[in-house]
Design an enzyme around this catalytic site. Structure first.
Site, PDB file in Angstrom:
ATOM      1  N   HIS A 140      -4.499  -4.069   3.385  1.00 37.64           N
ATOM      2  CA  HIS A 140      -3.293  -3.340   2.970  1.00 37.64           C
ATOM      3  C   HIS A 140      -3.054  -2.132   3.870  1.00 37.64           C
ATOM      4  O   HIS A 140      -1.926  -1.897   4.337  1.00 37.64           O
ATOM      5  CB  HIS A 140      -3.458  -2.901   1.509  1.00 37.64           C
ATOM      6  CG  HIS A 140      -2.363  -2.031   0.988  1.00 37.64           C
ATOM      7  ND1 HIS A 140      -1.328  -2.513   0.221  1.00 37.64           N
ATOM      8  CD2 HIS A 140      -2.146  -0.689   1.108  1.00 37.64           C
ATOM      9  CE1 HIS A 140      -0.520  -1.514  -0.100  1.00 37.64           C
ATOM     10  NE2 HIS A 140      -1.002  -0.395   0.427  1.00 37.64           N
ATOM     11  N   GLU A 141      -4.113  -1.361   4.126  1.00 34.66           N
ATOM     12  CA  GLU A 141      -3.967  -0.162   4.959  1.00 34.66           C
ATOM     13  C   GLU A 141      -3.704  -0.526   6.422  1.00 34.66           C
ATOM     14  O   GLU A 141      -2.905   0.138   7.098  1.00 34.66           O
ATOM     15  CB  GLU A 141      -5.212   0.718   4.834  1.00 34.66           C
ATOM     16  CG  GLU A 141      -5.497   1.219   3.429  1.00 34.66           C
ATOM     17  CD  GLU A 141      -4.328   1.965   2.810  1.00 34.66           C
ATOM     18  OE1 GLU A 141      -3.520   2.550   3.559  1.00 34.66           O
ATOM     19  OE2 GLU A 141      -4.214   1.950   1.569  1.00 34.66           O
ATOM     20  N   HIS A 144      -0.100  -1.200   6.790  1.00 31.15           N
ATOM     21  CA  HIS A 144       0.687   0.034   6.924  1.00 31.15           C
ATOM     22  C   HIS A 144       0.722   0.481   8.387  1.00 31.15           C
ATOM     23  O   HIS A 144       1.775   0.855   8.916  1.00 31.15           O
ATOM     24  CB  HIS A 144       0.076   1.150   6.077  1.00 31.15           C
ATOM     25  CG  HIS A 144       0.533   1.173   4.658  1.00 31.15           C
ATOM     26  ND1 HIS A 144       1.857   1.084   4.291  1.00 31.15           N
ATOM     27  CD2 HIS A 144      -0.171   1.283   3.489  1.00 31.15           C
ATOM     28  CE1 HIS A 144       1.956   1.149   2.975  1.00 31.15           C
ATOM     29  NE2 HIS A 144       0.738   1.259   2.462  1.00 31.15           N
ATOM     30  N   GLU A 218       5.448  -0.550   0.088  1.00 29.25           N
ATOM     31  CA  GLU A 218       4.180  -0.963  -0.517  1.00 29.25           C
ATOM     32  C   GLU A 218       4.116  -2.470  -0.733  1.00 29.25           C
ATOM     33  O   GLU A 218       3.062  -3.088  -0.561  1.00 29.25           O
ATOM     34  CB  GLU A 218       3.957  -0.231  -1.845  1.00 29.25           C
ATOM     35  CG  GLU A 218       3.535   1.215  -1.698  1.00 29.25           C
ATOM     36  CD  GLU A 218       2.273   1.371  -0.875  1.00 29.25           C
ATOM     37  OE1 GLU A 218       1.287   0.662  -1.138  1.00 29.25           O
ATOM     38  OE2 GLU A 218       2.271   2.201   0.044  1.00 29.25           O
TER      39      GLU A 218
END
Length: 289
Positions: A140-141, A144, A218
């Site tokens: 997930h990071e 980003h 997100e």
């Protein structure tokens, strides 16, 4: 990066055109406002980009994060290997990996350059999540970072700051002229008081827009985590967050880039950087079908 720069240029042009239209409707000559527009652009973007350029240093200092240069144990070695593999898959340079003390389950990414970013995880996350769940959070990071979300957020904030500065002064001048009958003369204390109130009001709306975009972002990062680690792992990680939820204790500077942003009800939802976990899990399940 090129796409974001083009979008940034188009958005700025749209802001300037809209500002000119508003000034014309309010009886203000746009040619006399060039100084204000230049000032608004400088001040509107300066803070956003200074914060972006300093984001890694600020994040390390405010969280007390320990950067893993040489792994001291198998857990740190696994973190380095996992992030290296995920970064290679999405075609970015491996971010710095850090661990910070925190009982909450959280992680964040920051940095002005997608090839020189920082990904940090809390000790609470490492202690309370399985390896599969941690892998999904890291994905997930990394998503980003790969999506350039930090730069995009800075650009958006700069555009909105510019709009707030210009609109508050144009509308403030119009209101002051109506109240005092002073058209084009020196501005008094009332004008600056009106501008201050309008900046606060428009700033609230700008924050709502920024947080709306952050919430959309997100969902995309969750999809990135599902791609890098597996959809079931990403869902399991979010479900774990739901069990151990609470208010985020991350510093404000990096809270928008954490895996979890806290909870809120009513109007407070409009100012949250993250959607409800239930919506994020539902989106991943729908995409799986």
């Amino acid at each position: 990066m090129l796409t974001r720069i083009v979008l940034f240029a188009i958005t700025n042009l749209a802001v300037l055109i809209l500002a000119s239209i508003v000034m014309s409707l309010l009886g203000v000559n746009p040619t006399q406002m060039s100084g204000l527009l230049v000032m608004a652009l400088i001040f509107g973007f300066a803070g956003s980009f200074i914060s972006l350029l300093m984001s890694k240093a600020i994040a390390k200092r405010t969280t007390g994060a320990y950067v893993i240069d040489q792994p001291r144990n198998l857990s740190e070695r696994w973190l380095l290997d996992t992030v290296s593999r995920q970064a290679e898959i999405v075609g970015i340079g491996r971010p710095e990996i850090a661990i910070y003390e925190g009982v909450e389950i959280n992680a964040f990414a920051t940095g002005a350059d997608r090839n020189n970013a920082l990904v940090a995880v809390s000790t609470g996350l490492l202690q309370n999540m399985s390896q599969d769940e941690v892998e999904a959070v890291l994905g997930h990071e990394i998503a980003h970072v790969a999506n350039g979300d930090m730069v995009t957020m800075a650009l958006l904030q700069g555009v909105l700051n510019t709009f707030v500065i210009v609109l508050a002064r144009v509308v403030g001048g119009f209101i002051d002229s109506l109240l005092s009958g002073n058209r084009g003369g020196a501005r008094g204390v009332a004008y600056y008081a009106i501008v201050l109130v309008l900046e606060l009001l428009f700033g609230l709306f700008a924050t709502m827009i920024t947080m709306w975009f952050s919430r959309r972002r997100e969902f995309r990062a969750d999809e990135g985590g599902a791609y890098l680690a597996g959809r079931n792992k990403m869902i399991a990680a979010l479900e774990r967050l739901g069990i151990n939820h609470g208010q985020s204790t991350l510093p404000t500077q990096v809270q928008a880039f954490g895996i979890y942003g806290g909870i809120g009800e009513g109007l407070r939802k409009l100012f949250l950087s993250h959607p409800p976990l239930s919506e994020r899990i539902a989106a991943l399940r729908v995409a799986r079908q």
